[in-house]
Design an enzyme around this catalytic site. Structure first.
Site, mmCIF file in Angstrom:
data_model
loop_
_atom_site.group_PDB
_atom_site.id
_atom_site.type_symbol
_atom_site.label_atom_id
_atom_site.label_comp_id
_atom_site.label_asym_id
_atom_site.label_seq_id
_atom_site.Cartn_x
_atom_site.Cartn_y
_atom_site.Cartn_z
ATOM 1 N N HIS A 120 12.708 5.038 -2.398
ATOM 2 C CA HIS A 120 12.248 6.044 -1.438
ATOM 3 C C HIS A 120 11.872 5.384 -0.119
ATOM 4 O O HIS A 120 12.072 4.173 0.069
ATOM 5 C CB HIS A 120 11.116 6.895 -2.031
ATOM 6 C CG HIS A 120 9.889 6.106 -2.430
ATOM 7 N ND1 HIS A 120 9.187 5.314 -1.559
ATOM 8 C CD2 HIS A 120 9.258 5.986 -3.625
ATOM 9 C CE1 HIS A 120 8.168 4.756 -2.179
ATOM 10 N NE2 HIS A 120 8.199 5.139 -3.448
ATOM 11 N N HIS A 179 9.833 1.965 -0.166
ATOM 12 C CA HIS A 179 10.646 0.792 -0.515
ATOM 13 C C HIS A 179 11.601 0.465 0.640
ATOM 14 O O HIS A 179 11.831 -0.698 0.962
ATOM 15 C CB HIS A 179 11.512 1.063 -1.755
ATOM 16 C CG HIS A 179 10.766 1.598 -2.935
ATOM 17 N ND1 HIS A 179 11.127 2.757 -3.576
ATOM 18 C CD2 HIS A 179 9.679 1.130 -3.590
ATOM 19 C CE1 HIS A 179 10.300 2.974 -4.591
ATOM 20 N NE2 HIS A 179 9.402 2.006 -4.615
ATOM 21 N N CYS A 227 -6.337 0.411 -16.532
ATOM 22 C CA CYS A 227 -5.513 1.503 -16.009
ATOM 23 C C CYS A 227 -4.065 1.184 -16.361
ATOM 24 O O CYS A 227 -3.522 0.164 -15.925
ATOM 25 C CB CYS A 227 -5.672 1.658 -14.497
ATOM 26 S SG CYS A 227 -4.448 2.805 -13.814
ATOM 27 N N CYS A 259 -1.655 0.999 -13.238
ATOM 28 C CA CYS A 259 -1.694 -0.244 -12.453
ATOM 29 C C CYS A 259 -1.426 -1.458 -13.322
ATOM 30 O O CYS A 259 -1.201 -2.550 -12.795
ATOM 31 C CB CYS A 259 -3.058 -0.457 -11.817
ATOM 32 S SG CYS A 259 -3.564 0.834 -10.731
ATOM 33 N N CYS A 297 -9.377 5.471 -11.392
ATOM 34 C CA CYS A 297 -8.559 4.493 -10.675
ATOM 35 C C CYS A 297 -8.246 5.071 -9.294
ATOM 36 O O CYS A 297 -7.749 6.194 -9.190
ATOM 37 C CB CYS A 297 -7.264 4.244 -11.451
ATOM 38 S SG CYS A 297 -5.952 3.603 -10.410
ATOM 39 N N HIS A 305 -4.378 5.985 -9.046
ATOM 40 C CA HIS A 305 -3.768 6.990 -9.935
ATOM 41 C C HIS A 305 -4.645 8.210 -10.198
ATOM 42 O O HIS A 305 -4.189 9.166 -10.829
ATOM 43 C CB HIS A 305 -3.351 6.336 -11.255
ATOM 44 C CG HIS A 305 -2.246 5.342 -11.068
ATOM 45 N ND1 HIS A 305 -2.487 4.015 -10.794
ATOM 46 C CD2 HIS A 305 -0.905 5.501 -11.069
ATOM 47 C CE1 HIS A 305 -1.331 3.396 -10.643
ATOM 48 N NE2 HIS A 305 -0.367 4.261 -10.805
ATOM 49 N N LYS A 326 0.152 12.298 0.303
ATOM 50 C CA LYS A 326 0.871 11.208 -0.342
ATOM 51 C C LYS A 326 2.262 11.670 -0.765
ATOM 52 O O LYS A 326 2.436 12.811 -1.168
ATOM 53 C CB LYS A 326 0.058 10.769 -1.570
ATOM 54 C CG LYS A 326 0.229 9.304 -1.880
ATOM 55 C CD LYS A 326 -0.665 8.874 -3.016
ATOM 56 C CE LYS A 326 -0.134 7.576 -3.587
ATOM 57 N NZ LYS A 326 -0.959 6.979 -4.579
ATOM 58 N N LYS A 374 6.697 12.867 -6.342
ATOM 59 C CA LYS A 374 7.719 13.700 -6.955
ATOM 60 C C LYS A 374 7.199 15.121 -7.160
ATOM 61 O O LYS A 374 7.889 16.096 -6.879
ATOM 62 C CB LYS A 374 8.090 13.106 -8.320
ATOM 63 C CG LYS A 374 9.556 12.781 -8.451
ATOM 64 C CD LYS A 374 9.805 12.286 -9.848
ATOM 65 C CE LYS A 374 11.227 11.764 -9.994
ATOM 66 N NZ LYS A 374 11.433 11.047 -11.227
HETATM 67 N N1 MSP Z 1 6.514 -4.240 -8.980
HETATM 68 C C1 MSP Z 1 5.444 -4.350 -8.076
HETATM 69 C C2 MSP Z 1 5.652 -5.498 -7.115
HETATM 70 C C3 MSP Z 1 5.886 -6.821 -7.776
HETATM 71 S S1 MSP Z 1 6.212 -8.053 -6.585
HETATM 72 C C4 MSP Z 1 6.286 -9.472 -7.444
HETATM 73 C C5 MSP Z 1 5.318 -3.053 -7.286
HETATM 74 N N2 MSP Z 1 6.399 -2.278 -7.220
HETATM 75 S S2 MSP Z 1 6.504 -0.872 -6.423
HETATM 76 O O1 MSP Z 1 7.780 -0.314 -6.772
HETATM 77 O O2 MSP Z 1 5.365 -0.075 -6.671
HETATM 78 O O3 MSP Z 1 6.591 -1.259 -4.928
HETATM 79 C C6 MSP Z 1 5.455 -1.343 -4.111
HETATM 80 C C7 MSP Z 1 5.936 -1.629 -2.714
HETATM 81 O O4 MSP Z 1 6.835 -0.588 -2.270
HETATM 82 C C8 MSP Z 1 4.857 -1.662 -1.654
HETATM 83 O O5 MSP Z 1 4.152 -2.873 -1.614
HETATM 84 C C9 MSP Z 1 5.702 -1.427 -0.426
HETATM 85 O O6 MSP Z 1 6.464 -2.558 -0.149
HETATM 86 C C10 MSP Z 1 6.626 -0.325 -0.903
HETATM 87 N N3 MSP Z 1 6.016 1.001 -0.786
HETATM 88 C C11 MSP Z 1 5.945 1.939 -1.766
HETATM 89 N N4 MSP Z 1 5.392 3.072 -1.246
HETATM 90 C C12 MSP Z 1 5.074 2.884 0.045
HETATM 91 C C13 MSP Z 1 4.621 3.724 1.091
HETATM 92 N N5 MSP Z 1 4.299 4.985 0.914
HETATM 93 N N6 MSP Z 1 4.556 3.198 2.332
HETATM 94 C C14 MSP Z 1 4.951 1.928 2.607
HETATM 95 N N7 MSP Z 1 5.415 1.124 1.659
HETATM 96 C C15 MSP Z 1 5.302 1.477 0.335
HETATM 97 O O7 MSP Z 1 4.266 -2.828 -6.728
#
Ligand code: MSP
Length: 517
Positions: A18, A21, A126, A129, A143, A146, A295, A298
């Site tokens: 999304h 990412h 949690c 997390c 948490c 969540h 936020k 889904k």
């Molecule tokens: N799997 C762990 C990371 C392990 S790294 C060794 C994780 N994954 S995650 O799928 O939740 O990805 C989190 C990351 O996605 C955030 O740190 C950021 O890079 C990105 N984002 C997810 N949602 C976001 C927003 N709403 N806004 C900006 N970036 C965000 O955590």
């Protein structure tokens, strides 16, 4: 040659790619292209994080095995980044055999060194997390991420002696003020480190969770997902072989959002210390994208999908918006209205228009053929070329600090200046019908020079814009009919007289919005 190693987080495979990412990944891609453009050797790593409760639960809900489930979503991440044109050098999955073996090797090494011990721990856990919370960290007993109440669990587990590294970690952060940046996140980490650091539980009993990397010294346990996932940053380089690890490791620029600050600022550096590896160069932390409706989720149905954005607005326009709208480190709001406003104002009206205007004049007055530029430049000509030199300097400075929005602002101020140059030098007046004035050969030669300078502006824009909007930059190069060497030539030397540029084309159509609503 200088080197830079850029990483994104490994995304969990329990959600599809999304906006969030995509932002981090686009930032990583832009940084890589920028550093390459200034002569660095760059390596970009991304991938997926596939073990742990969270994934096992998502797979169970989906009615598939964790591996099948992870295969499907991991492929989706990879194909999405391919379709978005992300120039990653390696895509790692934490289920890759080489990664699992590397994690086991490090675990064994630090276990043998006495850095891991067996003990009992009870606490509030949690599942979302995948970590224990202290009472203090909870908000109204829940948490903060969540909004669910953690469950009390108590079990025997393996612990990493993280507490032992507290002082050294504080020193490292204090000695290198931009190790964690921007500043606010460094401050947050140092504040956290004012309290005693606890040891880190790095195992989960197989009786509770099977989906993980078995501990090499006790097969009744699997590895805690963070201890597994963080090691990817090193295991991927190790896997590439040659001297990739020595070449790129300490040159790491990690990119993350604020949600995963603690694992990256505390667990990871202490793990590196225990493994006898140098710390990363920088941990770069950005804020969150939030929707008008709150936020992104889904259940609210407000998830922004990168490929949908690409199909509707074009990848480069989407990239531009992401990089221009968010100040790295702070939260930003996403709305389609803001996206369309930027596309229309900055891309269609400003950049697109300038390109069309210059190429249209070149076509109309000289059938697309570039005219010579004399040795004597007017004050305006010099000012124009100076503006670009200055913009380039400033842009490089901002990029070193990950201030993407400022870098783009600077480039756009050079575009504004170029528009002003057209007004000041007024080529259309010199070439147009002027009652009582006969156009001379020298008027025409001057217009040829003005256009030559304007083509140089477009060429500079194409060069400086390339890391941010690679497809647009390529289209501009094609319109100017120049190759990469001409792109970097000094001002005035890229276009030979007689070179032919192409007729204009609309780079960014204006997006009509329904104003009746
Ligand atoms: N799997 C762990 C990371 C392990 S790294 C060794 C994780 N994954 S995650 O799928 O939740 O990805 C989190 C990351 O996605 C955030 O740190 C950021 O890079 C990105 N984002 C997810 N949602 C976001 C927003 N709403 N806004 C900006 N970036 C965000 O955590």
């Amino acid at each position: 040659m200088e080197r830079i190693y850029i990483t994104t987080p490994l995304y969990y495979v329990n959600a599809e790619p999304h906006l969030g990412h995509t932002y981090t990944t686009v930032v990583a891609d832009t940084l890589k292209r920028h550093f390459q453009s200034i002569g660095y050797e760059a390596f970009l790593l991304t991938g997926t994080d596939e073990h742990g409760d969270k994934i096992a639960q998502a797979a169970a809900l989906d009615g598939t095995s964790p591996k099948e489930y992870a295969d499907r979503i991991s492929d989706l991440f990879r194909s999405t980044w391919d379709a978005c044109g992300i120039a990653y050098d390696h895509f790692i999955r934490t289920t890759d055999t080489y990664h699992q073996e590397y994690v086991q090797k490090i675990l064994q090494k630090i276990y043998d060194a006495g850095e891991i011990y067996f003990g009992e721990y009870g606490g509030l856990y949690c599942y979302g997390c995948e970590r224990f919370y202290t009472e203090k960290e909870l908000v109204d007993g829940k948490c903060p991420d969540h909004q669910t109440a953690p469950q009390f669990i108590s079990e025997k587990n393996y612990f990493f002696r993280m507490s032992k590294y507290q002082e050294r970690l504080i020193e490292e952060i204090q000695n290198k003020p931009d190790l964690i940046r921007p500043e606010r996140y460094r401050t947050e980490v140092l504040a956290f480190l004012r309290e005693p650091l606890e040891d880190l539980c790095i195992s989960r009993p197989v009786s509770r969770l099977k989906w993980g990397i078995p501990l090499p010294f006790d097969n009744n346990y699997v590895t805690y997902v963070w201890f597994d996932a963080l090691l990817n940053y090193v295991s991927a380089l190790n896997h590439r072989g040659g001297d990739s690890l020595q070449t790129f490791w300490p040159k790491a620029q990690h990119l993350i959002a604020k949600d995963i600050l603690k694992p990256h600022a505390i667990y990871w550096p202490t793990m590196l210390m225990a493994a006898g590896l140098p710390l990363y160069d920088h941990l770069n932390v950005h804020g969150y994208w939030v929707m008008d409706s709150g936020k992104m989720s889904k259940s609210l149905g407000n998830v922004i999908r990168p490929l949908e954005m690409k199909a509707r607005f074009g990848m480069d326009a989407f990239r531009y918006f992401l990089l221009r709208e968010m100040a790295f480190g702070q939260d930003a709001k996403f709305s389609e209205e803001a996206l369309v406003t930027r596309i229309n104002a900055d891309l269609a009206n400003n950049l697109g228009n300038l390109v069309s205007r210059v190429l249209a004049m070149q076509q109309k007055y000289f059938a697309g053929v570039v005219q010579p530029v004399g040795a004597e430049w007017s004050a305006e000509d010099r000012e124009l070329s100076n503006k670009f030199a200055q913009a380039e300097n400033e842009l490089n400075g901002y990029m070193a600090e990950l201030q993407f929005h400022r870098a783009l602002e600077t480039l756009w101020s050079a575009l504004d200046y170029t528009n002003r140059y057209i007004v000041q030098t007024s080529p259309f007046t010199l070439m147009g019908p002027r009652p009582g004035v006969i156009r001379t050969e020298s008027d025409k030669a001057r217009v040829g020079e003005i256009l030559h300078h304007l083509l140089d502006s477009l060429r500079s824009v194409a060069r400086l814009l390339a890391p941010f909007m690679p497809d647009t930059a390529a289209e501009m190069r094609a319109l100017l009919a120049i190759d990469d060497t001409a792109v970097t030539a000094p001002w005035g030397e890229a276009f030979r007289a007689g070179h032919k540029v192409n007729p204009p084309k609309v780079l960014f159509p204006r997006i009509e919005t329904d104003t009746s609503k």
